[in-house]
Design a protein around this motif. Sequence first.
Motif, mmCIF file in Angstrom:
data_model
loop_
_atom_site.group_PDB
_atom_site.id
_atom_site.type_symbol
_atom_site.label_atom_id
_atom_site.label_comp_id
_atom_site.label_asym_id
_atom_site.label_seq_id
_atom_site.Cartn_x
_atom_site.Cartn_y
_atom_site.Cartn_z
ATOM 1 N N TYR A 1 0.817 -1.223 0.000
ATOM 2 C CA TYR A 1 0.000 0.000 0.000
ATOM 3 C C TYR A 1 0.847 1.268 0.000
ATOM 4 C CZ TYR A 1 -3.797 -3.172 1.193
ATOM 5 O OH TYR A 1 -4.696 -4.217 1.185
ATOM 6 N N ILE A 2 2.161 1.119 0.026
ATOM 7 C CA ILE A 2 3.045 2.275 0.182
ATOM 8 C C ILE A 2 4.026 2.437 -0.977
ATOM 9 C CG2 ILE A 2 2.933 2.309 2.708
ATOM 10 C CD1 ILE A 2 5.551 0.689 2.707
ATOM 11 N N ALA B 1 -0.135 5.289 0.062
ATOM 12 C CA ALA B 1 -0.045 5.752 1.444
ATOM 13 C C ALA B 1 1.449 5.948 1.790
ATOM 14 C CB ALA B 1 -0.683 4.724 2.372
ATOM 15 N N PRO B 2 1.770 6.755 2.775
ATOM 16 C CA PRO B 2 0.861 7.480 3.669
ATOM 17 C C PRO B 2 0.386 8.831 3.130
ATOM 18 C CG PRO B 2 3.104 7.824 4.388
ATOM 19 C CD PRO B 2 3.176 6.881 3.207
ATOM 20 N N LEU C 1 -1.571 3.048 5.564
ATOM 21 C CA LEU C 1 -2.843 3.073 4.840
ATOM 22 C C LEU C 1 -3.979 3.597 5.710
ATOM 23 C CD1 LEU C 1 -4.542 2.222 2.294
ATOM 24 C CD2 LEU C 1 -4.971 0.081 3.522
ATOM 25 N N GLY D 1 -3.920 5.135 8.814
ATOM 26 C CA GLY D 1 -3.761 6.340 9.619
ATOM 27 C C GLY D 1 -4.033 6.103 11.087
ATOM 28 N N THR E 1 -1.600 9.408 0.774
ATOM 29 C CA THR E 1 -3.048 9.258 0.602
ATOM 30 C C THR E 1 -3.509 8.094 1.455
ATOM 31 O OG1 THR E 1 -2.947 10.094 -1.669
ATOM 32 C CG2 THR E 1 -4.911 8.861 -1.036
ATOM 33 N N ARG E 2 -4.293 8.405 2.463
ATOM 34 C CA ARG E 2 -4.810 7.364 3.351
ATOM 35 C C ARG E 2 -6.056 6.722 2.731
ATOM 36 N NH1 ARG E 2 -0.814 7.067 7.455
ATOM 37 N NH2 ARG E 2 -0.455 9.132 8.353
#
Length: 326
Positions: free
Chosen positions: A90-91, A121-122, A222, A224, A124-125
């Motif tokens: 996700y990062i 991410a991070p 992702l 937060g 965009t969460r």
Amino acid sequence: MTSSRHLVDPELHALLDSFPEFELSDAILPLMRAAPPFTLDADQDGFAVVSSQRVIPGPDGAPNVEVLLHVPAETGALRGALLHIHGGGYIAGSAEMGVPAHRLLANSLGAVVVSVQYRLAPETRFPGAIEDCYAALAWLTRSCAEFAIDPARIGVMGESAGGGLAASLALMARDRGEYALAFQHLIYPMIDDRTCLDPDPHPFAGEFIWTPHSNAFGWGALLGVAPGSPDVSPYAAAARAADLSRLPPTYLAVGALDLFLEENFEYARRLTRHGVCVELHVYPGAFHAFNISPDAQISLQAQRDSLLALSRALGQENGSGGSEPL
């Protein structure tokens, strides 16, 4: 954790040794993103596939989304389509890193392959990434006439975090009722943030490549919030969904030494309990991302299994797929 090195398939040792050892952190993340991506080798020469980049409408109030499009040049009967979502915890990761494999898929399956460049991410969460993927599904469905796609043969595929997004997208498509998916093809999907808090972790899974530390970092970036927090959406972590009914037929593959082994087992079990057709593969001696090995027999077998399942799901049993490794 008990060392699992002795359980690794001997043909995978070279791949394992080629991965750098690091502890994922805010400082390391830029270096991870800048590193050349691992890709599956594919000879593009002679492929009758037209590849291009498109910028499509993004979610409401959000930026447009870039997709990479791979369309077999041969026209005629309607064909299937595959929406691919890349991995990277996700990062990290990108749609570009899959270009050789996606051109090979499009050529072997005679299907349109679309890969999504979702927001990471991070920066965009949640729900940025999944909404980008949903926007890509909406665009692909609306574009069926342009690319001679049968709307009843559109499936979603992803690896690792991409598999997690694919599973969440299947849930979101079911719940919103606007677009249908014919299947979900999940390769060691990252689907359960609660694995980070497992009081009895698997003693031999997760030592290599994607570790418990990296997993906690990726989920925290992702969401937060801390992994395992209450009220995490199933559109972020698909395993959080209470209802798995009415989901499309599912292919799920994972290595026996992968950190995601047990969360993937449990997801497959629950899918079957909700009446979903599941094909589950577990590869012995295999760690996370093992299938990128160009010559290990276990990796080649996983690639063949995946291609055959995609061929069946897309209605291409008699096509050219199923013999060429990815």
